[in-house]
Design an enzyme around this catalytic site. Sequence first.
Site, PDB file in Angstrom:
ATOM      1  N   TYR A  88     -54.854 -42.531 -24.831  1.00 58.18           N
ATOM      2  CA  TYR A  88     -55.339 -41.263 -25.372  1.00 58.18           C
ATOM      3  C   TYR A  88     -54.854 -40.109 -24.496  1.00 58.18           C
ATOM      4  CZ  TYR A  88     -58.592 -37.453 -26.452  1.00 58.18           C
ATOM      5  OH  TYR A  88     -59.132 -36.230 -26.771  1.00 58.18           O
TER       6      TYR A  88
ATOM      7  N   ARG B 105     -51.133 -38.809 -34.056  1.00 59.59           N
ATOM      8  CA  ARG B 105     -51.193 -39.466 -32.747  1.00 59.59           C
ATOM      9  C   ARG B 105     -51.195 -40.975 -32.946  1.00 59.59           C
ATOM     10  NH1 ARG B 105     -55.863 -35.325 -30.397  1.00 59.59           N
ATOM     11  NH2 ARG B 105     -54.659 -33.419 -30.798  1.00 59.59           N
TER      12      ARG B 105
ATOM     13  N   THR C 172     -59.311 -22.336 -28.628  1.00 65.24           N
ATOM     14  CA  THR C 172     -58.113 -23.115 -28.959  1.00 65.24           C
ATOM     15  C   THR C 172     -57.698 -22.822 -30.395  1.00 65.24           C
ATOM     16  OG1 THR C 172     -58.618 -24.885 -27.391  1.00 65.24           O
ATOM     17  CG2 THR C 172     -57.185 -25.437 -29.238  1.00 65.24           C
TER      18      THR C 172
ATOM     19  N   LYS D  91     -55.845 -20.033 -26.369  1.00 66.14           N
ATOM     20  CA  LYS D  91     -55.036 -21.190 -25.981  1.00 66.14           C
ATOM     21  C   LYS D  91     -54.244 -21.721 -27.183  1.00 66.14           C
ATOM     22  CE  LYS D  91     -55.583 -25.794 -23.852  1.00 66.14           C
ATOM     23  NZ  LYS D  91     -55.100 -26.664 -24.948  1.00 66.14           N
TER      24      LYS D  91
ATOM     25  N   SER E  42     -64.499 -28.865 -22.489  1.00 72.25           N
ATOM     26  CA  SER E  42     -64.098 -28.992 -23.888  1.00 72.25           C
ATOM     27  C   SER E  42     -65.302 -29.060 -24.812  1.00 72.25           C
ATOM     28  CB  SER E  42     -63.260 -30.267 -24.066  1.00 72.25           C
ATOM     29  OG  SER E  42     -63.033 -30.538 -25.438  1.00 72.25           O
TER      30      SER E  42
ATOM     31  N   TYR F 247     -63.465 -25.044 -30.158  1.00 74.86           N
ATOM     32  CA  TYR F 247     -62.669 -25.271 -31.355  1.00 74.86           C
ATOM     33  C   TYR F 247     -63.303 -24.500 -32.506  1.00 74.86           C
ATOM     34  CZ  TYR F 247     -60.122 -29.136 -29.135  1.00 74.86           C
ATOM     35  OH  TYR F 247     -59.332 -29.879 -28.315  1.00 74.86           O
TER      36      TYR F 247
ATOM     37  N   HIS G 261     -50.630 -27.939 -26.580  1.00 74.50           N
ATOM     38  CA  HIS G 261     -51.686 -28.959 -26.585  1.00 74.50           C
ATOM     39  C   HIS G 261     -51.205 -30.247 -25.905  1.00 74.50           C
ATOM     40  CE1 HIS G 261     -55.724 -29.139 -28.548  1.00 74.50           C
ATOM     41  NE2 HIS G 261     -55.620 -30.410 -28.206  1.00 74.50           N
TER      42      HIS G 261
END
Length: 387
Positions: free
Chosen positions: A25, A165, A156, A252, A107, A130, A276
Amino acid sequence: MPKIAEIADLKRLYKRRVPKMFYDYCESGSWTEQTFEENSSDFDLIRLRQRVAVDMTNRSTKSQMIGTDVAMPVALAPVGSTGMQHADGEILAAKAAEKFGVPFTLSTMSVCSIEDVAEHTSTPFWFQLYVMNDRKFEKAAIERAKAAGCSALVLTLDLQILGQRHRDVHNGLTVPIKPSLNNIADLATKWRWMYEMSKTKRHSFGNIVGHIDGISDMSSLSVWAAESFDPKLDWERVKEIKKMWGGPMILKGILDADDAKMALQVGADAIIVSNHGGRQLDGALSSIKILPSIMDAVGDKVEVHLDSGIRSGQDVLKALAMGAKGTYIGRAFVYGLGAMGQDGVSEALRVIHKELDTTMALCGERDVQDLGRHNLLVPKGFEGEWV
């Protein structure tokens, strides 16, 4: 404690001690991972100018990031699920950052909550948000960050849609985690990680579970998480969030000069040149390659920071000499955290600081704030010529 000379030493320990799904991850990007790889390798294209016969006494790496005094212009980046890399990971990382004198950024998708981190630290930290479809949650998160004394909001912008991913898919890294024979076999070899996790009560997303109607455990979180990021995010929404926050705001995910100009127009206090960590748009330029064009566009009008790809103090120096006023480390501190907990994060910061200080001296500089393009040899066409 093992002898740590460089960040790669921490990475080797980290790989041995943390379950593969969480290692992957951290240590992966989206799709082909081209951008993830080039974020680091493009730093190697830049050379340093050695200078001699210069007084190197009384050196200083002290600086400021958005008005905050820092021991060096390096912040810990917001990293999701840090508390799964090591038990109570966000708390331990924040404590290490506080002790060293650099900012910590929590975060939205952290395991330890805003309140958890505030309870265990005395220095204000930054909170990363977020943009969600759930406006009620968004407003509540901002109010919680204010109540916890967070001194800056990091918004972000590059996660409206989740990137491809592949390693996470192959490892079955979902919310909640779906165990497989491979995962179970791997976990059985990570006794140190299992022991530490058994001692903590923090195993879910602490900023979310219990703070949203109907989200009381990891199972109920799964659907919400899959649908929560707001694809309608635009610059008007950014202005609304800035007004709601009312304090310093860092944007960001800026990777284009035109977006940097828009960030300036909406009143950003700083921008982070970032892709990112190569986990969103694969095939985008590395952060260090795009930095010159963004500096040309807005560098004297807003504070420019950089993340993605930094693995050493030399990388930090190169970013600063290219014009950035601050940098962020994500994977580098996670390696330390997974390897040795809070001590490992402290070691990561120590290593980067020593490399920054030593390289600065050999480049003939005594003050980190005096670094500039005169310290570098940048190849012609570094950013590339594109049509």
